[in-house]
Scaffold this motif. Structure first.
Motif, PDB file in Angstrom:
ATOM      1  N   ASP A  65       0.815  -1.216   0.000  1.00 50.89           N
ATOM      2  CA  ASP A  65       0.000   0.000   0.000  1.00 50.89           C
ATOM      3  C   ASP A  65       0.847   1.264   0.000  1.00 50.89           C
ATOM      4  OD1 ASP A  65      -2.440  -1.411  -0.038  1.00 50.89           O
ATOM      5  OD2 ASP A  65      -2.385  -1.644   2.139  1.00 50.89           O
ATOM      6  N   GLY A  66       1.986   1.239  -0.670  1.00 51.18           N
ATOM      7  CA  GLY A  66       2.840   2.409  -0.793  1.00 51.18           C
ATOM      8  C   GLY A  66       3.836   2.597   0.337  1.00 51.18           C
ATOM      9  N   ASP A  67       3.826   1.697   1.329  1.00 50.89           N
ATOM     10  CA  ASP A  67       4.775   1.818   2.436  1.00 50.89           C
ATOM     11  C   ASP A  67       6.205   1.510   2.013  1.00 50.89           C
ATOM     12  OD1 ASP A  67       2.803   2.577   4.213  1.00 50.89           O
ATOM     13  OD2 ASP A  67       2.480   0.540   4.974  1.00 50.89           O
ATOM     14  N   ASP A  68       6.374   0.621   1.052  1.00 51.58           N
ATOM     15  CA  ASP A  68       7.701   0.255   0.552  1.00 51.58           C
ATOM     16  C   ASP A  68       7.826   0.750  -0.882  1.00 51.58           C
ATOM     17  OD1 ASP A  68       8.308  -1.162   2.903  1.00 51.58           O
ATOM     18  OD2 ASP A  68       7.361  -2.968   2.126  1.00 51.58           O
ATOM     19  N   LYS A  69       8.786   1.627  -1.121  1.00 49.57           N
ATOM     20  CA  LYS A  69       9.027   2.139  -2.468  1.00 49.57           C
ATOM     21  C   LYS A  69      10.505   1.996  -2.791  1.00 49.57           C
ATOM     22  CE  LYS A  69       5.350   5.526  -2.629  1.00 49.57           C
ATOM     23  NZ  LYS A  69       4.977   6.929  -2.801  1.00 49.57           N
ATOM     24  N   PHE A  70      10.765   1.665  -4.040  1.00 49.00           N
ATOM     25  CA  PHE A  70      12.141   1.594  -4.508  1.00 49.00           C
ATOM     26  C   PHE A  70      12.165   1.666  -6.020  1.00 49.00           C
ATOM     27  CE2 PHE A  70      10.560  -2.715  -3.992  1.00 49.00           C
ATOM     28  CZ  PHE A  70      10.950  -3.368  -5.146  1.00 49.00           C
ATOM     29  N   TYR A  71      13.301   2.107  -6.534  1.00 53.22           N
ATOM     30  CA  TYR A  71      13.572   2.056  -7.963  1.00 53.22           C
ATOM     31  C   TYR A  71      14.411   0.818  -8.222  1.00 53.22           C
ATOM     32  CZ  TYR A  71      11.959   6.837  -8.814  1.00 53.22           C
ATOM     33  OH  TYR A  71      11.191   7.972  -8.946  1.00 53.22           O
ATOM     34  N   GLN A  72      14.167   0.162  -9.359  1.00 55.20           N
ATOM     35  CA  GLN A  72      14.954  -1.018  -9.694  1.00 55.20           C
ATOM     36  C   GLN A  72      15.289  -1.032 -11.174  1.00 55.20           C
ATOM     37  OE1 GLN A  72      12.701  -4.542  -8.791  1.00 55.20           O
ATOM     38  NE2 GLN A  72      11.367  -4.327 -10.556  1.00 55.20           N
ATOM     39  N   CYS A  73      16.411  -1.662 -11.474  1.00 52.21           N
ATOM     40  CA  CYS A  73      16.857  -1.839 -12.851  1.00 52.21           C
ATOM     41  C   CYS A  73      17.684  -3.120 -12.907  1.00 52.21           C
ATOM     42  CB  CYS A  73      17.700  -0.646 -13.293  1.00 52.21           C
ATOM     43  SG  CYS A  73      18.255  -0.720 -15.009  1.00 52.21           S
ATOM     44  N   ARG A  74      17.543  -3.854 -13.989  1.00 51.61           N
ATOM     45  CA  ARG A  74      18.313  -5.090 -14.139  1.00 51.61           C
ATOM     46  C   ARG A  74      19.285  -4.960 -15.298  1.00 51.61           C
ATOM     47  NH1 ARG A  74      16.053 -11.268 -14.873  1.00 51.61           N
ATOM     48  NH2 ARG A  74      18.058 -12.263 -14.519  1.00 51.61           N
ATOM     49  N   GLY A  75      20.509  -5.371 -15.043  1.00 50.99           N
ATOM     50  CA  GLY A  75      21.545  -5.382 -16.070  1.00 50.99           C
ATOM     51  C   GLY A  75      22.166  -6.758 -16.153  1.00 50.99           C
ATOM     52  N   ASP A  76      23.331  -6.811 -16.740  1.00 49.17           N
ATOM     53  CA  ASP A  76      24.059  -8.077 -16.860  1.00 49.17           C
ATOM     54  C   ASP A  76      24.627  -8.484 -15.504  1.00 49.17           C
ATOM     55  OD1 ASP A  76      23.597  -8.236 -19.595  1.00 49.17           O
ATOM     56  OD2 ASP A  76      25.441  -7.148 -20.073  1.00 49.17           O
ATOM     57  N   VAL A  77      24.824  -9.771 -15.335  1.00 52.97           N
ATOM     58  CA  VAL A  77      25.436 -10.297 -14.119  1.00 52.97           C
ATOM     59  C   VAL A  77      26.939 -10.380 -14.332  1.00 52.97           C
ATOM     60  CG1 VAL A  77      25.571 -12.272 -12.555  1.00 52.97           C
ATOM     61  CG2 VAL A  77      23.382 -11.648 -13.564  1.00 52.97           C
ATOM     62  N   HIS A  78      27.686  -9.914 -13.363  1.00 53.44           N
ATOM     63  CA  HIS A  78      29.140 -10.025 -13.361  1.00 53.44           C
ATOM     64  C   HIS A  78      29.536 -10.813 -12.117  1.00 53.44           C
ATOM     65  CE1 HIS A  78      30.382  -7.114 -16.570  1.00 53.44           C
ATOM     66  NE2 HIS A  78      29.082  -6.935 -16.509  1.00 53.44           N
ATOM     67  N   TYR A  79      30.756 -11.333 -12.107  1.00 52.66           N
ATOM     68  CA  TYR A  79      31.217 -12.146 -10.981  1.00 52.66           C
ATOM     69  C   TYR A  79      32.513 -11.579 -10.432  1.00 52.66           C
ATOM     70  CZ  TYR A  79      27.759 -15.401 -12.716  1.00 52.66           C
ATOM     71  OH  TYR A  79      26.580 -15.957 -13.116  1.00 52.66           O
ATOM     72  N   ASP A  80      32.644 -11.586  -9.103  1.00 47.84           N
ATOM     73  CA  ASP A  80      33.894 -11.136  -8.493  1.00 47.84           C
ATOM     74  C   ASP A  80      34.877 -12.304  -8.428  1.00 47.84           C
ATOM     75  OD1 ASP A  80      33.125 -12.701  -6.308  1.00 47.84           O
ATOM     76  OD2 ASP A  80      32.683 -10.986  -5.018  1.00 47.84           O
ATOM     77  N   ASP A  81      36.014 -12.093  -7.786  1.00 55.94           N
ATOM     78  CA  ASP A  81      37.052 -13.123  -7.715  1.00 55.94           C
ATOM     79  C   ASP A  81      36.603 -14.376  -6.973  1.00 55.94           C
ATOM     80  OD1 ASP A  81      38.765 -11.489  -9.141  1.00 55.94           O
ATOM     81  OD2 ASP A  81      39.752 -10.694  -7.352  1.00 55.94           O
TER      82      ASP A  81
END
Length: 81
Positions: free
Chosen positions: A19-35
């Motif tokens: 009901d609008g209590d939780d708001k966020f912007y989201q975007c999905r890109g490529d997955v990268h991996y660390d060491d």
């Protein structure tokens, strides 16, 4: 709030839950991996998420950039200062 915001070529969509209590912007890109082979978002998307966080803070919002698996970046919005 804008339904979407484009930062550095990445478009972040506004999501509203509970009901609008939780708001966020989201975007999905490529997955990268660390060491250690842990999933991370692509570097450009992560920089865009941090810039969006900064812009929201300048606009008077409490915001926090973060990421999860599968290339998603989110900028949580906790309300106005």
């Amino acid at each position: 709030m804008q339904e979407n915001r484009t930062i550095k070529g990445y478009t972040f969509d506004l999501v509203s839950q509970n009901d609008g209590d939780d708001k966020f912007y989201q975007c999905r890109g490529d997955v990268h991996y660390d060491d250690d082979h842990d999933e991370q978002p692509e570097p450009g998307l992560w920089l865009a998420a941090m810039r969006l966080e900064s812009e929201l803070i300048i606009e008077g919002y409490k915001a926090d950039a973060g990421y999860s698996e599968k290339g998603w970046c989110q900028v949580l919005i906790y309300g106005k200062n």
